[in-house]
Design a protein around this motif. Sequence first.
Motif, PDB file in Angstrom:
ATOM      1  N   THR A   1      34.971 101.281  52.417  1.00 12.51           N
ATOM      2  CA  THR A   1      35.709 100.527  53.705  1.00 12.51           C
ATOM      3  C   THR A   1      34.646  99.318  54.736  1.00 12.51           C
TER       4      THR A   1
ATOM      5  N   GLU B   1      35.035  99.886  58.233  1.00 15.20           N
ATOM      6  CA  GLU B   1      34.704 100.690  58.841  1.00 15.20           C
ATOM      7  C   GLU B   1      33.168 101.325  58.433  1.00 15.20           C
ATOM      8  N   CYS B   2      32.908 101.375  56.800  1.00 12.94           N
ATOM      9  CA  CYS B   2      31.512 102.532  57.043  1.00 12.94           C
ATOM     10  C   CYS B   2      30.687 101.290  56.540  1.00 12.94           C
TER      11      CYS B   2
ATOM     12  N   SER C   1      29.528 100.021  60.072  1.00 11.74           N
ATOM     13  CA  SER C   1      29.057 101.649  60.716  1.00 11.74           C
ATOM     14  C   SER C   1      27.311 102.266  60.470  1.00 11.74           C
ATOM     15  N   CYS C   2      27.003 101.312  58.476  1.00 14.32           N
ATOM     16  CA  CYS C   2      26.407 101.796  57.814  1.00 14.32           C
ATOM     17  C   CYS C   2      25.060 100.543  58.383  1.00 14.32           C
TER      18      CYS C   2
ATOM     19  N   ALA D   1      28.553 108.278  62.736  1.00 18.82           N
ATOM     20  CA  ALA D   1      29.228 107.630  62.380  1.00 18.82           C
ATOM     21  C   ALA D   1      28.844 107.169  60.264  1.00 18.82           C
ATOM     22  N   CYS D   2      27.916 106.992  60.524  1.00 19.48           N
ATOM     23  CA  CYS D   2      27.498 106.208  58.834  1.00 19.48           C
ATOM     24  C   CYS D   2      27.269 107.991  57.893  1.00 19.48           C
ATOM     25  N   TYR D   3      26.032 108.333  58.199  1.00 16.89           N
ATOM     26  CA  TYR D   3      26.049 109.539  57.463  1.00 16.89           C
ATOM     27  C   TYR D   3      27.363 110.942  57.568  1.00 16.89           C
ATOM     28  N   GLN D   4      27.964 111.099  57.959  1.00 14.88           N
ATOM     29  CA  GLN D   4      28.551 111.703  57.983  1.00 14.88           C
ATOM     30  C   GLN D   4      30.139 111.460  57.715  1.00 14.88           C
ATOM     31  N   GLU D   5      30.726 110.171  57.915  1.00 12.73           N
ATOM     32  CA  GLU D   5      32.230 109.585  57.771  1.00 12.73           C
ATOM     33  C   GLU D   5      31.345 108.443  55.631  1.00 12.73           C
ATOM     34  N   CYS D   6      30.380 108.197  55.682  1.00 10.51           N
ATOM     35  CA  CYS D   6      30.771 107.526  54.345  1.00 10.51           C
ATOM     36  C   CYS D   6      29.528 107.946  53.042  1.00 10.51           C
TER      37      CYS D   6
END
Length: 173
Positions: free
Chosen positions: A86, A88-89, A92-93, A120-125
């Motif tokens: 995505t 977003e990822c 965020s990353c 935002a990256c480590y937990q969501e992507c």
Amino acid sequence: MASSMKSSLIVFFTCSLFLQVTYAVDKTEVKCESLPNGDCAFAISSTGKRCVLEKATTPKDDLIISEYECKTSEVMVENMKEHIETDECIESCGLNRNFFGISSDDLLEPQFVSKLCAPACYQECPNIVDLYFNLAAGEGAYLPDLCYKNKKLQSSGAAEDGVDAPAPSPSFF
């Protein structure tokens, strides 16, 4: 006669439904070579292999033409298939869609590691974290340790000053 007609209709609709589901599943297949360049980086094919954007050169007349192509790598991803990352990822990353190849070089950059390790990256992507977790392991490192050390560097101000920052080492794949 009526029951025969009902049975025929049921069989017809069941077969139609089966064909529609089969067609729908086939349409969602992710083939790296079919992806537009903008979706290639960080995508995972239907076979579970990572997609990579590569530079291809072809001679044309007296010139060499460079084009970018999405290719299937030999890097397998466990527990994930048919995935296009995505926006977003990507944001965020701290990545971009024009990422070429697969490399651990970004792990040498404290600013990148900060974004990668941020919630935002480590937990969501999970796809991106899995990729860099494995790249770090290939270099003999453990991503959670890199995140911890980077956080300590950030809090001490060393990452900004360059003081006590580890020297980058060359790494090739």
